[in-house]
Design an enzyme around this catalytic site. Sequence first.
Site, PDB file in Angstrom:
ATOM      1  N   CYS A 123     -17.700   5.576  11.772  1.00  0.00           N
ATOM      2  CA  CYS A 123     -17.499   6.259  10.504  1.00  0.00           C
ATOM      3  C   CYS A 123     -18.755   6.864   9.973  1.00  0.00           C
ATOM      4  O   CYS A 123     -18.801   7.960   9.142  1.00  0.00           O
ATOM      5  CB  CYS A 123     -16.903   5.329   9.542  1.00  0.00           C
ATOM      6  SG  CYS A 123     -18.008   3.689   9.266  1.00  0.00           S
ATOM      7  N   LYS A 196     -10.285  -7.235   8.559  1.00  0.00           N
ATOM      8  CA  LYS A 196     -11.008  -6.355   7.490  1.00  0.00           C
ATOM      9  C   LYS A 196     -10.061  -5.692   6.533  1.00  0.00           C
ATOM     10  O   LYS A 196      -9.280  -4.966   7.100  1.00  0.00           O
ATOM     11  CB  LYS A 196     -11.767  -5.311   8.364  1.00  0.00           C
ATOM     12  CG  LYS A 196     -12.492  -4.489   7.555  1.00  0.00           C
ATOM     13  CD  LYS A 196     -13.272  -3.652   8.402  1.00  0.00           C
ATOM     14  CE  LYS A 196     -14.098  -2.397   7.888  1.00  0.00           C
ATOM     15  NZ  LYS A 196     -14.955  -1.550   8.572  1.00  0.00           N
ATOM     16  N   LYS A 249     -13.549 -10.037   6.069  1.00  0.00           N
ATOM     17  CA  LYS A 249     -14.531  -9.128   5.169  1.00  0.00           C
ATOM     18  C   LYS A 249     -13.329  -8.573   4.267  1.00  0.00           C
ATOM     19  O   LYS A 249     -12.341  -7.975   4.757  1.00  0.00           O
ATOM     20  CB  LYS A 249     -14.837  -7.969   6.007  1.00  0.00           C
ATOM     21  CG  LYS A 249     -15.820  -7.006   5.297  1.00  0.00           C
ATOM     22  CD  LYS A 249     -16.316  -5.970   6.153  1.00  0.00           C
ATOM     23  CE  LYS A 249     -16.875  -4.820   5.406  1.00  0.00           C
ATOM     24  NZ  LYS A 249     -17.488  -3.610   6.142  1.00  0.00           N
TER      25      LYS A 249
END
Length: 327
Positions: A123, A196, A249
Amino acid sequence: MDGVTFRRHRRLRTTPTMRAIVRETYVLKEDLIYPLFVLEGENIKNSVSSMPGVYQWSLDLVTEEVRDAVSKGIKTIILFGIPDHKDSVGSCAYDAKGIVQRAIQKIKADFPDLTVIADTCLCQFTDHGHCGVIKDGNILNDESLELLVKTAVSQAEAGADIIAPSNMMDGFVAAIRQGLDVAGFHHVPVMSYAVKYASAFYGPFRDAAHSSPASGDRKTYQMDPANRREAFREAQSDVDEGADFLIVKPALAYLDIVRDIKERQQVPVVAYNVSGEYAMIKAAAQNGWIDEKAVVMEKMTSMKRAGADLILTYFAKDVANWLDERE
């Protein structure tokens, strides 16, 4: 109170020493993973406005920041790269001379005993800001895996001690594990961002890493914050595919998931204390609304109590200092 029977739990809280000898949960320096942002250029130390105390470092300055962290007792860091060139396939992510690869080489040469983790994603390196290859507006899973494997292998070749893929493509652990093994890196562990969530707490990180999506969002590959059982499936798949660590996360809003994963899996669990959680505390502390040290240490303890073996946090250096004060 004649005839009333009750238990006196306060007996074990009477003095600091008494409280210390019965304390159940401790945060140690060895638990901490310190994130660092590295970028191209020289003599650059850019402050991240949404994350007070966090900086982007050029390669010539990052060594001193690492030295400071090591001097405080930090044993592990994780690197996030900011390239000077982006394209549709994130080619700088797997370039042998990329910013992350060169940072790994430099840091390992200066600090051979430090554990260096490489975040493995696309990303920050794609011009569209997504974690995979895009075609007709869709994130292509299998085509993305090929590039993630190339990225992981190049990071291992640079000297990374641990590969931490954060992309949330299906099968990413299996692909990367196989790629590392074929390249001769059987000894390099995979720290999977297994759980995540598509969280609203990532905003400041995207400022720091220049990784915001140019369009759309990441909800087709990151998890729905409402889902718990899905986390079990993701974690189990990654363990079956060869993950050596599992990351949850964010951490603070998902301590129930940290506990769930800890109870169900036999590999170390990492709680990622993300940028938004950091920024909230910093903002409140700067306004005088909270005691920063007390709140941070309470939060660190809550993550360990929930089951985290390691904590990835921007507060790592502060926590290390506060632990020294406690001693």
